[in-house]
Motif scaffolding. Structure first.
Motif, PDB file in Angstrom:
ATOM      1  N   GLU B  20       0.834  -1.214   0.000  1.00 19.93           N
ATOM      2  CA  GLU B  20       0.000   0.000   0.000  1.00 19.93           C
ATOM      3  C   GLU B  20       0.860   1.252   0.000  1.00 19.93           C
ATOM      4  O   GLU B  20       0.604   2.202  -0.730  1.00 19.93           O
ATOM      5  CB  GLU B  20      -0.909   0.009   1.247  1.00 19.93           C
ATOM      6  N   GLU B  21       1.891   1.204   0.841  1.00 23.48           N
ATOM      7  CA  GLU B  21       2.795   2.347   0.978  1.00 23.48           C
ATOM      8  C   GLU B  21       3.509   2.658  -0.335  1.00 23.48           C
ATOM      9  O   GLU B  21       3.548   3.806  -0.786  1.00 23.48           O
ATOM     10  CB  GLU B  21       3.843   2.002   2.041  1.00 23.48           C
ATOM     11  N   ALA B  22       4.039   1.584  -0.954  1.00 26.56           N
ATOM     12  CA  ALA B  22       4.765   1.748  -2.215  1.00 26.56           C
ATOM     13  C   ALA B  22       3.835   2.311  -3.285  1.00 26.56           C
ATOM     14  O   ALA B  22       4.211   3.176  -4.076  1.00 26.56           O
ATOM     15  CB  ALA B  22       5.349   0.412  -2.661  1.00 26.56           C
ATOM     16  N   MET B  23       2.589   1.826  -3.295  1.00 30.33           N
ATOM     17  CA  MET B  23       1.635   2.290  -4.306  1.00 30.33           C
ATOM     18  C   MET B  23       1.218   3.722  -4.048  1.00 30.33           C
ATOM     19  O   MET B  23       1.024   4.507  -4.987  1.00 30.33           O
ATOM     20  CB  MET B  23       0.416   1.377  -4.341  1.00 30.33           C
ATOM     21  N   SER B  24       1.090   4.051  -2.790  1.00 29.51           N
ATOM     22  CA  SER B  24       0.730   5.407  -2.403  1.00 29.51           C
ATOM     23  C   SER B  24       1.811   6.381  -2.887  1.00 29.51           C
ATOM     24  O   SER B  24       1.519   7.435  -3.439  1.00 29.51           O
ATOM     25  CB  SER B  24       0.570   5.452  -0.886  1.00 29.51           C
ATOM     26  N   ALA B  25       3.069   5.984  -2.700  1.00 27.86           N
ATOM     27  CA  ALA B  25       4.197   6.812  -3.125  1.00 27.86           C
ATOM     28  C   ALA B  25       4.210   6.992  -4.634  1.00 27.86           C
ATOM     29  O   ALA B  25       4.660   8.015  -5.151  1.00 27.86           O
ATOM     30  CB  ALA B  25       5.506   6.187  -2.650  1.00 27.86           C
ATOM     31  N   GLU B  26       3.703   5.991  -5.357  1.00 29.64           N
ATOM     32  CA  GLU B  26       3.656   6.063  -6.822  1.00 29.64           C
ATOM     33  C   GLU B  26       2.487   6.905  -7.312  1.00 29.64           C
ATOM     34  O   GLU B  26       2.385   7.204  -8.495  1.00 29.64           O
ATOM     35  CB  GLU B  26       3.534   4.660  -7.425  1.00 29.64           C
ATOM     36  N   GLY B  62       8.961   0.894 -14.294  1.00 27.37           N
ATOM     37  CA  GLY B  62       8.981   2.139 -15.053  1.00 27.37           C
ATOM     38  C   GLY B  62       9.066   1.819 -16.535  1.00 27.37           C
ATOM     39  O   GLY B  62       9.101   0.656 -16.924  1.00 27.37           O
ATOM     40  N   GLY B  63       9.076   2.820 -17.346  1.00 28.39           N
ATOM     41  CA  GLY B  63       9.241   2.580 -18.778  1.00 28.39           C
ATOM     42  C   GLY B  63       8.282   3.421 -19.580  1.00 28.39           C
ATOM     43  O   GLY B  63       7.599   4.289 -19.041  1.00 28.39           O
ATOM     44  N   THR B  64       8.232   3.124 -20.854  1.00 28.83           N
ATOM     45  CA  THR B  64       7.420   3.945 -21.758  1.00 28.83           C
ATOM     46  C   THR B  64       5.920   3.740 -21.509  1.00 28.83           C
ATOM     47  O   THR B  64       5.130   4.632 -21.757  1.00 28.83           O
ATOM     48  CB  THR B  64       7.749   3.622 -23.233  1.00 28.83           C
ATOM     49  N   GLY B  65       5.557   2.560 -21.024  1.00 30.79           N
ATOM     50  CA  GLY B  65       4.131   2.238 -20.811  1.00 30.79           C
ATOM     51  C   GLY B  65       3.543   2.905 -19.588  1.00 30.79           C
ATOM     52  O   GLY B  65       2.390   2.691 -19.268  1.00 30.79           O
ATOM     53  N   GLY B  66       4.342   3.680 -18.856  1.00 34.56           N
ATOM     54  CA  GLY B  66       3.853   4.299 -17.629  1.00 34.56           C
ATOM     55  C   GLY B  66       4.490   3.636 -16.427  1.00 34.56           C
ATOM     56  O   GLY B  66       5.347   2.763 -16.560  1.00 34.56           O
ATOM     57  N   VAL B 125       2.003 -10.300  -9.351  1.00 41.10           N
ATOM     58  CA  VAL B 125       0.874  -9.424  -9.676  1.00 41.10           C
ATOM     59  C   VAL B 125       1.404  -8.027  -9.992  1.00 41.10           C
ATOM     60  O   VAL B 125       2.370  -7.568  -9.385  1.00 41.10           O
ATOM     61  CB  VAL B 125      -0.163  -9.336  -8.523  1.00 41.10           C
ATOM     62  N   ARG B 126       0.755  -7.378 -10.945  1.00 39.07           N
ATOM     63  CA  ARG B 126       1.175  -6.022 -11.331  1.00 39.07           C
ATOM     64  C   ARG B 126      -0.033  -5.108 -11.381  1.00 39.07           C
ATOM     65  O   ARG B 126      -1.131  -5.529 -11.741  1.00 39.07           O
ATOM     66  CB  ARG B 126       1.808  -6.046 -12.720  1.00 39.07           C
ATOM     67  N   ALA B 127       0.221  -3.843 -11.024  1.00 42.51           N
ATOM     68  CA  ALA B 127      -0.814  -2.814 -11.167  1.00 42.51           C
ATOM     69  C   ALA B 127      -0.177  -1.661 -11.930  1.00 42.51           C
ATOM     70  O   ALA B 127       0.971  -1.291 -11.662  1.00 42.51           O
ATOM     71  CB  ALA B 127      -1.293  -2.346  -9.805  1.00 42.51           C
TER      72      ALA B 127
END
Lengths: 133, 130, 118
Positions: B20-26, B62-66, B125-127
């Motif tokens: 959750e934390e990592a996603m929040s930071a993103e 990261g990357g071109t896809g977002g 899993v990826r989001a």
């Protein structure tokens, strides 16, 4: 903070009204926590002859299938001894997650917030709330 | 990259909180965070229940896809004998609701799982932030 | 076993054999035949342990009662019995329950206050 390792309950069950109990849960529900919740609730139902238990899960971060299973079990156990459980505090995120996960909460009564749950609990126990003029 | 070993039940909650934390930071929104965190909870619980221990790795994509988040949940347990069957709703060998794996797949944007008998299971899993 | 306020109160014996349940069926049928019965209270306080087969056997009493258009309320199930049944994955479904015999009677007298039906 209570000392939760020393037999003190981390999840106090409040007698909200005659026949209505409230248990607000915060944080995570693992198997030990759920077992403790079930035991505390059953004891309190027997002690107070409660008809309805409102289990508020607004403060529960993640409701995965294991947590849902714990909640279902608590609901079934309390039903067996004579009280209905209403699960309140189903946030929009939790609702979406439950649907996507594919969890069937069976006959469990759920509400978005505590006041809807309370209204149902009053109906169940035969009370009517009226605003004085 | 963050690594959380799963040795006890409370480690699952730690892995979930870190996701959750990592996603929040993103910059992920609440719904996507909750869905992914729940997927990680399902997979980590599986690892803990079937293999008693495992590990969760959280990485930024990261990357071109977002940008996105990738969470890998692995264990060295007995492996899943019939993966096809395990991906069907309602199938459980452990007295649970049996929605864990297919549920995790629905909650994530991308999902993959590999399992080898007596070697263990790796689920990813990826989001994506769109 | 006694009838009070047109409500039949039955007690399930501790062993819960199929013969025990057959006796309960007979009791309900014979009292229902005389008419005027409002409902059935099934007192489970004597049960100290029950497996899922026995539990299903007890709850089937509600099905029989329904044939006579009667509601059945199960009461006084002990905490230990409830926890054990739940651990065995027993699902009570939509049966009516109460903590005490008195509450069960009240529930039968006020059928409108049933959360499951709302």
């Amino acid at each position: 903070m209570n000392n939760i390792t020393n037999g003190t309950t981390a999840t106090p069950v409040n007698e909200l009204w005659d026949g209505i109990l409230l248990l607000s849960v915060f944080g995570t529900i693992d198997s030990a926590r759920s077992k403790e919740m079930m035991e505390t609730m059953l004891a309190k139902v027997v002690q107070t002859s409660a008809k309805v238990i409102v289990l508020d899960i607004l403060g529960v971060a993640v409701v995965d299938s294991a947590v849902a299973n714990h909640l279902l079990k608590i609901g079934r156990a309390t039903k067996l001894i004579g009280a209905d459980t209403i699960i309140s505090g189903i946030s929009p995120e939790v609702a979406v997650t439950l649907v996507e996960l594919g969890i069937d909460l069976e006959a469990t009564i759920t509400t978005a917030n505590l006041s809807d749950a309370l209204q149902l609990a009053f109906d169940r126990t035969g009370y009517t709330i009226e605003q004085s003029k | 990259m963050m690594y959380v070993p799963i040795d006890a039940e409370e480690d699952i909650a730690r892995a979930v909180a870190m996701t959750e934390e990592a996603m929040s930071a993103e910059g992920f929104g609440l719904t996507q965070r909750r869905m992914m965190a729940t997927a990680v909870s399902e997979l980590a619980t599986n690892a803990y229940v079937h293999a008693t221990k495992g590990a969760v790795t959280i990485a930024r994509l990261g990357g071109t896809g977002g940008s996105g988040i990738e969470v890998t949940v692995e264990d060295q347990g007995p492996g899943i004998k019939d993966l096809e069957q395990a991906m069907v709703d309602g199938y459980s060998t452990a007295g649970s609701l049996g929605v864990g794996l297919p549920g995790a797949q629905r909650l994530a944007d991308e999902f993959s799982i590999h399992s080898t008998a007596d070697k263990g299971t790796v689920a990813v899993v990826r989001a994506w932030l769109v | 076993m006694y009838a009070n306020r047109n409500i039949l109160v039955l007690t399930v014996p501790a062993d819960i054999t199929s013969t025990d349940i057959a006796h309960l069926y007979d009791e309900i049928s014979s009292v229902a035949a005389t008419g005027g019965l409002q409902g059935v209270v099934v007192d489970c306080s004597k049960i100290l342990a029950a497996d899922t087969i026995q539990a299903r056997r007890v709850f089937r009493v509600a099905k029989l009662a329904r044939l006579y258009r009667l509601s059945a309320v199960f009461c006084c199930i002990r905490e230990g019995v409830a926890t054990a049944l739940v651990e065995l994955d027993f699902k009570p479904g939509d049966v009516q329950t109460a903590t005490t015999v008195d509450q069960a009677m009240q529930q039968l007298e006020r059928p409108d206050v049933n959360l499951a039906a709302s």
